[in-house]
Design an enzyme around this catalytic site. Structure first.
Site, PDB file in Angstrom:
ATOM      1  N   LYS A   1     -14.732   0.814  14.483  1.00 27.98           N
ATOM      2  CA  LYS A   1     -13.516  -0.018  14.705  1.00 27.98           C
ATOM      3  C   LYS A   1     -12.858  -0.024  16.036  1.00 27.98           C
ATOM      4  O   LYS A   1     -12.343  -0.847  16.790  1.00 27.98           O
ATOM      5  CB  LYS A   1     -12.350   0.630  13.611  1.00 27.98           C
ATOM      6  CG  LYS A   1     -11.051  -0.012  13.587  1.00 27.98           C
ATOM      7  CD  LYS A   1     -10.029   0.620  12.450  1.00 27.98           C
ATOM      8  CE  LYS A   1      -8.702  -0.027  12.393  1.00 27.98           C
ATOM      9  NZ  LYS A   1      -7.894   0.521  11.313  1.00 27.98           N
TER      10      LYS A   1
ATOM     11  N   ASN B   1       0.770  -1.166   0.073  1.00 28.86           N
ATOM     12  CA  ASN B   1       0.053   0.035   0.064  1.00 28.86           C
ATOM     13  C   ASN B   1       1.167   1.236  -0.110  1.00 28.86           C
ATOM     14  O   ASN B   1       2.117   1.220   0.028  1.00 28.86           O
ATOM     15  CB  ASN B   1      -0.937   0.036   1.107  1.00 28.86           C
ATOM     16  CG  ASN B   1      -0.215  -0.262   2.560  1.00 28.86           C
ATOM     17  OD1 ASN B   1       0.564   0.750   2.817  1.00 28.86           O
ATOM     18  ND2 ASN B   1      -0.504  -1.271   3.167  1.00 28.86           N
TER      19      ASN B   1
ATOM     20  N   ASP C   1      -4.564  -6.385   4.588  1.00 24.60           N
ATOM     21  CA  ASP C   1      -5.738  -7.062   5.022  1.00 24.60           C
ATOM     22  C   ASP C   1      -5.756  -8.646   4.268  1.00 24.60           C
ATOM     23  O   ASP C   1      -6.207  -9.435   5.022  1.00 24.60           O
ATOM     24  CB  ASP C   1      -7.046  -6.365   4.660  1.00 24.60           C
ATOM     25  CG  ASP C   1      -7.025  -4.936   5.267  1.00 24.60           C
ATOM     26  OD1 ASP C   1      -6.668  -5.039   6.680  1.00 24.60           O
ATOM     27  OD2 ASP C   1      -7.670  -4.216   4.914  1.00 24.60           O
TER      28      ASP C   1
ATOM     29  N   LYS D   1     -12.495  -3.526  18.077  1.00 28.79           N
ATOM     30  CA  LYS D   1     -10.934  -3.842  18.617  1.00 28.79           C
ATOM     31  C   LYS D   1     -10.599  -3.410  19.983  1.00 28.79           C
ATOM     32  O   LYS D   1      -9.485  -3.658  20.138  1.00 28.79           O
ATOM     33  CB  LYS D   1      -9.854  -3.116  17.738  1.00 28.79           C
ATOM     34  CG  LYS D   1     -10.336  -3.592  16.231  1.00 28.79           C
ATOM     35  CD  LYS D   1      -9.364  -3.411  15.076  1.00 28.79           C
ATOM     36  CE  LYS D   1      -9.673  -3.818  13.817  1.00 28.79           C
ATOM     37  NZ  LYS D   1      -8.572  -3.583  12.645  1.00 28.79           N
TER      38      LYS D   1
ATOM     39  N   PHE E   1      -5.225   3.221  14.258  1.00 30.09           N
ATOM     40  CA  PHE E   1      -5.453   4.348  13.180  1.00 30.09           C
ATOM     41  C   PHE E   1      -6.362   3.989  12.382  1.00 30.09           C
ATOM     42  O   PHE E   1      -6.646   2.611  12.069  1.00 30.09           O
ATOM     43  CB  PHE E   1      -3.831   4.595  12.657  1.00 30.09           C
ATOM     44  CG  PHE E   1      -3.174   5.676  13.025  1.00 30.09           C
ATOM     45  CD1 PHE E   1      -2.958   6.841  12.668  1.00 30.09           C
ATOM     46  CD2 PHE E   1      -2.748   5.471  14.522  1.00 30.09           C
ATOM     47  CE1 PHE E   1      -2.292   7.810  13.396  1.00 30.09           C
ATOM     48  CE2 PHE E   1      -1.786   6.328  15.067  1.00 30.09           C
ATOM     49  CZ  PHE E   1      -1.655   7.586  14.474  1.00 30.09           C
TER      50      PHE E   1
ATOM     51  N   LYS F   1       9.244 -16.355 -11.225  1.00 36.95           N
ATOM     52  CA  LYS F   1       8.412 -15.349 -11.630  1.00 36.95           C
ATOM     53  C   LYS F   1       7.265 -15.668 -12.484  1.00 36.95           C
ATOM     54  O   LYS F   1       7.593 -16.606 -13.244  1.00 36.95           O
ATOM     55  CB  LYS F   1       9.272 -14.274 -12.446  1.00 36.95           C
ATOM     56  CG  LYS F   1       8.605 -13.240 -13.189  1.00 36.95           C
ATOM     57  CD  LYS F   1       9.541 -12.593 -13.919  1.00 36.95           C
ATOM     58  CE  LYS F   1       9.101 -11.217 -14.724  1.00 36.95           C
ATOM     59  NZ  LYS F   1       9.961 -10.541 -15.745  1.00 36.95           N
TER      60      LYS F   1
END
Length: 399
Positions: free
Chosen positions: A336, A209, A278, A340, A322, A288
């Site tokens: 969230k 990301n 995730d 959590k 975060f 490859k």
């Protein structure tokens, strides 16, 4: 500020005359003021002026060592509670941003561990020059503090931003800095996660990301400055951790999970700033994957949720998460937080300018179980980190 040792650095600009008023006010408030002048500054105001106002010798020449028992610029650097640069010229700012030390002031700045407050002063076009702005942003990222210049009539005749703030405004910033508690997390152990993870597809490709790790690294540095023993578990990031922070490098989500579970046992505070994948490929090709056909399918499986697992094993630890969102920011963050079992969650809308990935700034809102706690406008990630660590310290003290 009684008894505080404040070093005032005066660079060579016409605003040097204002520094005399600042030194006078600092001295009147009981500070032990030591002045360092550049050679150019002495063309505007004499060292004798600052000596009379501070009642201390004024340092100008790097090689003028009056006390053989110490090296002057190291002694000043070591014993300063705060360094104020007023005025800070474009030249001095460039030196600071690039680690140059060629006179008494710049070498002292390289050697100090004290907070540094910078009051820039220069022509409006100089201030707006891309290189100067880049240097200012670099210093901001490194944790230097600023009293931004004011707009108005400049000595050169131009009207615009670049005039050094008045001594009263700089004095207020000094008082605010000195009131901060640098040991708010003294005796605590803080674990911070930062950066992205990389989930390998084959030997040359991976899923990742856009996280740069800047927010997490800023938090680790702020925690260490607040007196905490700090551990940083970092995914791949082109950043350097402060020497007082122990860094644990990982690559995949699985590696980050294992490192966090190992380090959490002795942690009082855990700040989950990393952007962990995730999902990860079910299989990683040993060779490859060659291009063939118009389409290819990649099967993914869910990774273990580190924050959720920490919430299950909380046992009195203070957990901060975060939430990087693109819509329904507050609603998603609150869900969230509850799911959590977090104490605080820091939410930001990554579609907003100045709040996305790989930015030097952030715009965040902090929530606890009762709702919104703190909302911060666009500011440097260094400053956001300082505010968050202060809030965490307050919550721990309330406990």
């Amino acid at each position: 500020m009684h008894g505080k040792r404040i070093v005032v650095g005066v660079a060579g600009g016409i605003a040097a005359y204002k520094a005399a008023g600042l030194v006078s006010q600092l001295t009147q408030r009981g500070a032990d003021v030591r002045v360092i002048m550049t050679e150019s500054a002495t063309r505007f105001v004499t060292p004798l002026t600052f000596q009379a106002l501070s009642r201390n010798h004024v340092a100008v020449d790097t090689f003028e060592e009056k006390d053989p028992s110490v090296v002057t610029h190291i002694d000043l650097a070591d014993h300063a509670d705060l360094i104020v640069i007023a005025p800070a010229t474009a030249n001095l700012i460039g030196k600071m941003a690039n680690g140059l030390g060629d006179d008494m002031l710049s070498t002292t700045l390289l050697a100090t561990r004290a907070p540094v407050l910078i009051a820039p002063a220069m022509n409006v076009h100089m201030y707006e020059h891309p290189v100067v702005q880049e240097n200012l942003q670099k210093l901001l990222r490194l944790g230097y503090r600023f009293v931004d210049p004011a707009s108005g009539q400049l000595a050169c005749g131009y009207v615009g931003k670049g005039r050094m703030e008045e001594p009263s405004a700089i004095l207020a910033a000094v008082e605010e800095l000195l009131q901060e508690t640098p040991t708010i997390l003294q005796g605590k152990r803080v674990l911070v996660t930062a950066g992205p993870t990389r989930e390998p597809v084959d030997p040359v490709r991976y899923l990742t990301n856009r996280s740069s790790g800047k927010m997490g690294y800023a938090l680790a540095e702020a925690a260490a400055r607040a007196g905490a023993e700090t551990v940083l578990v970092s995914g791949p990031a082109d950043l350097t951790a402060p020497p007082e922070v122990r860094k644990v490098e990982v690559t995949t989500a699985a590696e980050m999970y294992e490192a966090v579970m190992r380090e959490m046992k002795s942690s009082d505070v855990i700040i989950k700033a990393a952007a962990v994948a995730d999902y990860t490929p079910v299989q990683t090709a040993e060779r490859k994957i060659k291009k063939k056909g118009d389409r290819i399918s990649l099967e993914l499986r869910k990774t273990r949720d580190i924050a959720e697992e920490l919430g299950k094993r909380k046992e009195g630890r203070f957990l901060v998460g975060f939430a990087a969102e693109t819509d329904r920011v507050g609603e998603n963050a609150a869900e969230k937080l509850r799911r959590k079992n977090l104490d605080l969650i820091v939410a930001n809308d990554v579609t907003r300018a100045g709040a996305g990935f790989d930015e030097d700034t952030n715009i965040v809102t902090v929530y606890d179980q009762k709702g919104e706690v703190m909302s911060l406008p666009r500011m440097s990630k260094t400053e956001v980190a300082r505010r968050l660590i202060g809030l965490i310290g307050e919550r721990l003290n309330e406990r």
